[in-house]
Scaffold this motif. Structure first.
Motif, PDB file in Angstrom:
ATOM      1  N   HIS A   1      42.944  35.551  51.182  1.00 60.80           N
ATOM      2  CA  HIS A   1      43.830  35.086  52.245  1.00 60.80           C
ATOM      3  C   HIS A   1      43.332  35.573  53.604  1.00 60.80           C
ATOM      4  CE1 HIS A   1      46.812  33.710  49.344  1.00 60.80           C
ATOM      5  NE2 HIS A   1      46.650  34.848  48.702  1.00 60.80           N
ATOM      6  N   PRO A   2      42.405  34.855  54.224  1.00 61.22           N
ATOM      7  CA  PRO A   2      41.923  35.276  55.550  1.00 61.22           C
ATOM      8  C   PRO A   2      43.054  35.367  56.579  1.00 61.22           C
ATOM      9  CG  PRO A   2      40.497  33.574  54.636  1.00 61.22           C
ATOM     10  CD  PRO A   2      41.696  33.680  53.731  1.00 61.22           C
ATOM     11  N   ASP A   3      44.063  34.499  56.458  1.00 57.54           N
ATOM     12  CA  ASP A   3      45.180  34.532  57.398  1.00 57.54           C
ATOM     13  C   ASP A   3      46.005  35.815  57.269  1.00 57.54           C
ATOM     14  OD1 ASP A   3      45.853  33.485  54.846  1.00 57.54           O
ATOM     15  OD2 ASP A   3      47.712  32.650  55.632  1.00 57.54           O
ATOM     16  N   LEU A   4      46.042  36.402  56.084  1.00 56.05           N
ATOM     17  CA  LEU A   4      46.758  37.655  55.852  1.00 56.05           C
ATOM     18  C   LEU A   4      45.832  38.872  55.886  1.00 56.05           C
ATOM     19  CD1 LEU A   4      49.049  36.509  52.899  1.00 56.05           C
ATOM     20  CD2 LEU A   4      49.650  36.695  55.327  1.00 56.05           C
ATOM     21  N   GLY A   5      44.524  38.604  55.896  1.00 54.04           N
ATOM     22  CA  GLY A   5      43.549  39.690  55.967  1.00 54.04           C
ATOM     23  C   GLY A   5      43.352  40.440  54.668  1.00 54.04           C
ATOM     24  N   CYS A   6      43.597  39.782  53.519  1.00 56.93           N
ATOM     25  CA  CYS A   6      43.449  40.493  52.243  1.00 56.93           C
ATOM     26  C   CYS A   6      42.935  39.568  51.149  1.00 56.93           C
ATOM     27  CB  CYS A   6      44.762  41.122  51.820  1.00 56.93           C
ATOM     28  SG  CYS A   6      46.014  39.923  51.310  1.00 56.93           S
ATOM     29  N   GLU A   7      42.514  40.207  50.065  1.00 59.62           N
ATOM     30  CA  GLU A   7      42.165  39.498  48.837  1.00 59.62           C
ATOM     31  C   GLU A   7      42.901  40.199  47.711  1.00 59.62           C
ATOM     32  OE1 GLU A   7      38.019  39.887  47.698  1.00 59.62           O
ATOM     33  OE2 GLU A   7      37.923  41.860  48.629  1.00 59.62           O
ATOM     34  N   ALA A   8      43.115  39.478  46.605  1.00 62.38           N
ATOM     35  CA  ALA A   8      43.896  40.059  45.506  1.00 62.38           C
ATOM     36  C   ALA A   8      43.488  39.450  44.179  1.00 62.38           C
ATOM     37  CB  ALA A   8      45.383  39.824  45.731  1.00 62.38           C
ATOM     38  N   ILE A   9      43.608  40.269  43.149  1.00 61.99           N
ATOM     39  CA  ILE A   9      43.578  39.801  41.774  1.00 61.99           C
ATOM     40  C   ILE A   9      45.037  39.818  41.340  1.00 61.99           C
ATOM     41  CG2 ILE A   9      42.757  40.186  39.430  1.00 61.99           C
ATOM     42  CD1 ILE A   9      40.490  39.738  41.397  1.00 61.99           C
ATOM     43  N   VAL A  10      45.523  38.693  40.868  1.00 60.62           N
ATOM     44  CA  VAL A  10      46.936  38.558  40.509  1.00 60.62           C
ATOM     45  C   VAL A  10      47.049  38.230  39.027  1.00 60.62           C
ATOM     46  CG1 VAL A  10      49.068  37.289  40.964  1.00 60.62           C
ATOM     47  CG2 VAL A  10      47.459  37.735  42.838  1.00 60.62           C
ATOM     48  N   PHE A  11      47.872  39.002  38.341  1.00 56.66           N
ATOM     49  CA  PHE A  11      48.197  38.750  36.944  1.00 56.66           C
ATOM     50  C   PHE A  11      49.688  38.432  36.905  1.00 56.66           C
ATOM     51  CE2 PHE A  11      44.606  41.701  36.881  1.00 56.66           C
ATOM     52  CZ  PHE A  11      43.703  40.982  36.100  1.00 56.66           C
ATOM     53  N   LEU A  12      50.020  37.212  36.513  1.00 55.82           N
ATOM     54  CA  LEU A  12      51.399  36.742  36.560  1.00 55.82           C
ATOM     55  C   LEU A  12      51.855  36.306  35.176  1.00 55.82           C
ATOM     56  CD1 LEU A  12      53.856  35.899  38.330  1.00 55.82           C
ATOM     57  CD2 LEU A  12      52.771  33.656  38.507  1.00 55.82           C
ATOM     58  N   ASP A  13      52.989  36.850  34.728  1.00 55.37           N
ATOM     59  CA  ASP A  13      53.599  36.438  33.466  1.00 55.37           C
ATOM     60  C   ASP A  13      54.364  35.146  33.748  1.00 55.37           C
ATOM     61  OD1 ASP A  13      55.348  35.988  31.316  1.00 55.37           O
ATOM     62  OD2 ASP A  13      55.538  38.130  30.898  1.00 55.37           O
ATOM     63  N   ASP A  14      53.899  34.040  33.187  1.00 53.73           N
ATOM     64  CA  ASP A  14      54.511  32.748  33.500  1.00 53.73           C
ATOM     65  C   ASP A  14      55.903  32.572  32.906  1.00 53.73           C
ATOM     66  OD1 ASP A  14      53.759  32.363  30.848  1.00 53.73           O
ATOM     67  OD2 ASP A  14      52.980  30.348  31.184  1.00 53.73           O
ATOM     68  N   GLU A  15      56.298  33.443  31.984  1.00 59.90           N
ATOM     69  CA  GLU A  15      57.645  33.353  31.399  1.00 59.90           C
ATOM     70  C   GLU A  15      58.673  34.146  32.193  1.00 59.90           C
ATOM     71  OE1 GLU A  15      57.545  34.370  27.256  1.00 59.90           O
ATOM     72  OE2 GLU A  15      55.923  32.943  26.843  1.00 59.90           O
ATOM     73  N   THR A  16      58.304  35.373  32.598  1.00 55.07           N
ATOM     74  CA  THR A  16      59.276  36.250  33.258  1.00 55.07           C
ATOM     75  C   THR A  16      59.102  36.319  34.774  1.00 55.07           C
ATOM     76  OG1 THR A  16      57.912  38.247  33.121  1.00 55.07           O
ATOM     77  CG2 THR A  16      59.317  37.726  31.205  1.00 55.07           C
TER      78      THR A  16
END
Length: 110
Positions: free
Chosen positions: A10-25
């Motif tokens: 996210h250049p607009d936010l000035g960060c990068e991330a690895i995201v792990f998302l539980d699609d059920e909860t």
């Protein structure tokens, strides 16, 4: 339970991330770092996506188990946020392969 893993920049936010998302909860485990030149580009943080970030080496170590399982050993402070000192889950990649996610993790966590 399916954990979706993705890499976000996210250049607009000035960060990068690895995201792990539980699609059920909707539970989320994120590892973020400011982009080069950002105020905290020299360190990463972990967050639930809704919580305040925890800086200071929150991940003691991580590893890939088999092809699609990721395990993270957390510091006690980060463990309290996520309910356990060890997070272990099978990942289904979203926009990056598991190898690409692992390479991003190596780079962000160093």
């Amino acid at each position: 339970m399916t954990i979706i893993g993705s890499y976000e920049r996210h250049p607009d936010l000035g960060c990068e991330a690895i995201v792990f998302l539980d699609d059920e909860t909707g539970a989320c485990f994120q590892i973020q770092r400011d982009l080069m030149g950002g105020p905290r580009a020299d360190e990463y943080c972990v967050t639930t996506g809704a919580s305040a970030p925890i800086y200071g080496g929150a991940v003691k170590q991580w590893r890939r188990v088999d092809d699609n399982r990721f395990e993270f050993e957390l510091t006690p402070r980060a463990g309290r946020l996520f309910g356990d000192d060890v997070l272990s889950f099978e990942v289904s990649p979203n926009d990056a392969t598991l190898e690409e996610l692992a390479a991003h993790l190596d780079r962000i966590l160093r």
